[in-house]
Design an enzyme around this catalytic site. Structure first.
Site, PDB file in Angstrom:
ATOM      1  N   LYS A  40      -4.866 -42.915 -39.447  1.00  0.00           N
ATOM      2  CA  LYS A  40      -5.794 -42.052 -40.164  1.00  0.00           C
ATOM      3  C   LYS A  40      -4.976 -41.281 -41.202  1.00  0.00           C
ATOM      4  O   LYS A  40      -3.845 -40.868 -40.912  1.00  0.00           O
ATOM      5  CB  LYS A  40      -6.451 -41.088 -39.174  1.00  0.00           C
ATOM      6  CG  LYS A  40      -7.497 -40.160 -39.779  1.00  0.00           C
ATOM      7  CD  LYS A  40      -8.159 -39.315 -38.679  1.00  0.00           C
ATOM      8  CE  LYS A  40      -9.266 -38.431 -39.245  1.00  0.00           C
ATOM      9  NZ  LYS A  40      -9.927 -37.609 -38.195  1.00  0.00           N
ATOM     10  N   SER A  69     -15.000 -37.760 -38.080  1.00  0.00           N
ATOM     11  CA  SER A  69     -14.284 -37.944 -39.315  1.00  0.00           C
ATOM     12  C   SER A  69     -13.357 -39.155 -39.349  1.00  0.00           C
ATOM     13  O   SER A  69     -12.950 -39.577 -40.436  1.00  0.00           O
ATOM     14  CB  SER A  69     -13.463 -36.688 -39.621  1.00  0.00           C
ATOM     15  OG  SER A  69     -12.416 -36.528 -38.672  1.00  0.00           O
ATOM     16  N   SER A  80     -14.530 -36.321 -33.557  1.00  0.00           N
ATOM     17  CA  SER A  80     -14.125 -37.204 -34.656  1.00  0.00           C
ATOM     18  C   SER A  80     -13.441 -38.502 -34.258  1.00  0.00           C
ATOM     19  O   SER A  80     -13.238 -39.367 -35.105  1.00  0.00           O
ATOM     20  CB  SER A  80     -13.206 -36.453 -35.620  1.00  0.00           C
ATOM     21  OG  SER A  80     -13.960 -35.609 -36.448  1.00  0.00           O
TER      22      SER A  80
END
Lengths: 484, 95
Positions: A76, A151, A175
């Protein structure tokens, strides 16, 4: 090759069926083919990946390295990677080349994993749909008109589409778990303090926690093993020793006590999702578990408490972005104040601005007690609810999200309805306990996630329960048609 | 809790966040909606509740006051918007 588990890939590498270089090339090719459609990568670092793969091949040839050596992955874009852009999904950091590696990055590299690049995400991890990214929305591989969740949406989409075997994610209010649910993959948020936050760009420091996003619980156990452990560079890192997360994967579930919080099944939950979750619970009964209804009476206060605590901490954390030392700077500032406020005003997107302002307001003179203190008290109540529940049951189960993936653009004009898509995940972060989301069926061809919540340090038990379920079901093996 | 345009302007100033004048009203309405939602917290009786400081009741770990990092000024300044002679440049502060 792209449908194999880590254990299978590792065996193939050791047996010489294929090299890490070949494996890396094959995933890079898939990224080339599908990455743009899904918009899940911010940066692809093919050249460096192939170099790392050749190093891994050298180790494997000498009989060295572990189960993760030579296995491709992606991070990420919230994890700092030395010498590479680390954007956090923001215009503010679009030009930021990190001068150091996050601990998660250096640990997985030390374990021999080959990073293929950085994955798209909601700006500063603030969002539940991956639509707040400066680099545009990520698409859900099961239905490209839908969001992948957020997210960690880029991570979830990339793993679901088999563009990487595993990815890292972070979970502040859901997330990892909510996008895992929307994309039909396995995601684990560990106990607060298990995985180092050093080099992981901070959103809400008392809630943020990194974890693996994988296709199975078995893979998650292997990756968490390498991610977890004390780090002196993170002041909230736990000094506990790291257990063997794979040790109890196959343990029988006979007598496992599962609690279903009645508050998770009330209004707001999609009927079809409820049915899928009930069917999954039925599967656990067949595996020998005992199921009972429990109550988490303060559940409905978790989202309001979160939207004080998280913005308050974010407004403090994001004050470091000032246009002076790194990141975006506005053109021709008139004076220092203009430099600060225009760099920040132009560098941050709307959702980040909303949260900074809510946080600044909640922490401003005269309002601290009414908001932040009150929220931290409610947080205690929520945490006590879980504590009481775990006196009665071993694990809590329910839906990860109230619905399956929603349409792109469907909730962007209504921040509150977006916030409520995390209603079942946020309490876990407020309490600091671990939880997982695993695939548990489909509604109208879109994946449903089952959430498993455990007490502090129960990652081994969660992985065991998830793995046993994945031994008797096929949901986690589903591949979106366009990406087979 | 309803925020007026002046409140948003004040908060934005405190946060050093430029908000375009045309957007202030929109933010005022959105932020008011979020604060109304947050006001649900008042339904909870917390008179006897100690606020949570850390999920695992841990205290801040301290370390010895020793130098552990080497100076990497050039590396860190290589990503800065504007530097000169090892210093970060900002618009003139003192006339």
């Amino acid at each position: 090759m792209h449908n194999k588990t880590i254990t299978e890939l590792s065996a193939g590498l050791k047996a010489g069926d294929f090299s890490s270089e070949e494996l890396t090339n094959s995933f890079l090719q898939r990224i080339e083919e599908h990455g743009e459609t899904l918009n899940c990568f911010v940066t692809v670092s093919g050249k460096e990946a192939l170099e790392a793969a050749r190093v891994a091949d050298g180790l494997i040839a000498k009989g060295e390295g572990g189960v993760l050596t030579g296995i491709p992955m992606a991070h990420k874009d919230i994890f700092c990677t030395k010498g590479f852009k680390t954007s956090c999904g923001s215009k503010m950091l679009d030009n930021f080349i990190s001068p150091y590696d996050a601990t998660v990055v250096s640990r997985l590299a030390a374990a021999g994993m080959v990073s293929l690049g950085k994955l798209n995400m909601d700006e500063f991890a603030m969002g539940s749909s991956n639509e707040t990214s400066y680099y545009g929305a990520v698409k859900n591989p099961w239905d490209t008109n839908c969001v992948p969740g957020g997210s960690s949406g880029g991570s979830a989409a990339a793993v679901a589409a088999r563009l990487v075997p595993i990815a890292t994610g972070t979970d502040t209010g859901g997330s990892i778990r909510q996008p895992a649910s929307f994309c039909g993959i396995t995601g684990l948020k560990p106990t607060y303090g298990t995985v180092s936050r050093f080099g992981m760009i901070a959103f809400a420091s008392s809630l943020d926690q990194a974890g693996p996003m994988t296709r199975s619980a078995e893979d998650a156990a292997l990756v968490l093993q390498a991610m977890a452990g004390f780090d002196p560079n993170d002041s909230t890192s736990l000094e506990n020793s790291v257990p063997d997360y794979s040790a109890e994967l196959n343990k029988e579930l006979t007598g496992l006590k599962i609690g279903l919080p009645k508050e998770f099944f009330e209004e707001g939950l999609d009927n079809e999702v409820a049915k899928a979750v009930e069917a999954a619970v039925e599967e656990y009964r067949k595996l020998g578990a005992e199921v009972k209804e429990i109550s988490l009476p303060n559940m409905d206060l978790s989202v309001p408490a979160y939207y004080v605590v998280a913005p308050a901490e974010c407004s403090a954390n994001l004050s470091r972005f000032d246009g002076v030392r790194y990141g975006y700077r506005c053109e021709n500032p008139e004076n220092l104040e203009d430099l600060y406020s225009r760099s920040r005003g132009e560098g941050f997107g709307a959702e980040v601005k909303r949260r900074i302002m809510i946080g600044a307001y909640a922490l401003s003179a005269g309002y601290y007690d009414a908001y932040y203190l009150k929220a931290q008290q409610v947080r205690k109540l929520i945490s006590e609810d879980f504590k009481k529940a775990f006196e009665e049951v071993d694990l809590i189960m329910g839906p990860t999200a109230p619905s399956t993936a929603f349409g792109i653009g469907e909730k962007t004009d209504d921040p509150l309805s977006m916030y409520l898509s995390d209603i079942f995940t946020i309490g876990v972060n407020l309490a600091g306990i671990p939880a997982m989301s695993i695939p548990a069926g489909f509604v109208k061809s879109k994946p449903v996630g089952l959430q498993l919540i455990g007490n502090y340090f129960s990652e081994g038990r969660l992985l065991n329960a998830a793995h046993r379920y994945q031994q008797v079901t096929e949901w986690h093996k589903g591949v979106p048609a366009e990406f087979e | 809790m309803s925020l007026e345009v002046e409140d948003v302007t004040k908060i934005a100033r405190l946060a050093r966040l430029e908000i375009k004048s045309g957007d202030v009203e929109h933010y005022a309405s959105e932020l008011s909606g979020i604060l109304d939602f947050v006001d649900r917290l008042n339904a909870a009786d917390t008179s006897a509740v100690t606020p949570m400081a850390h999920p695992l009741e841990q205290v801040q770990r301290l370390r010895e006051d020793e130098v552990t990092e080497t100076n990497q000024r050039e590396l860190f300044q290589s990503i800065a918007p504007e530097v000169e002679d090892g210093l970060y440049l900002v618009p003139k502060v003192i006339e």
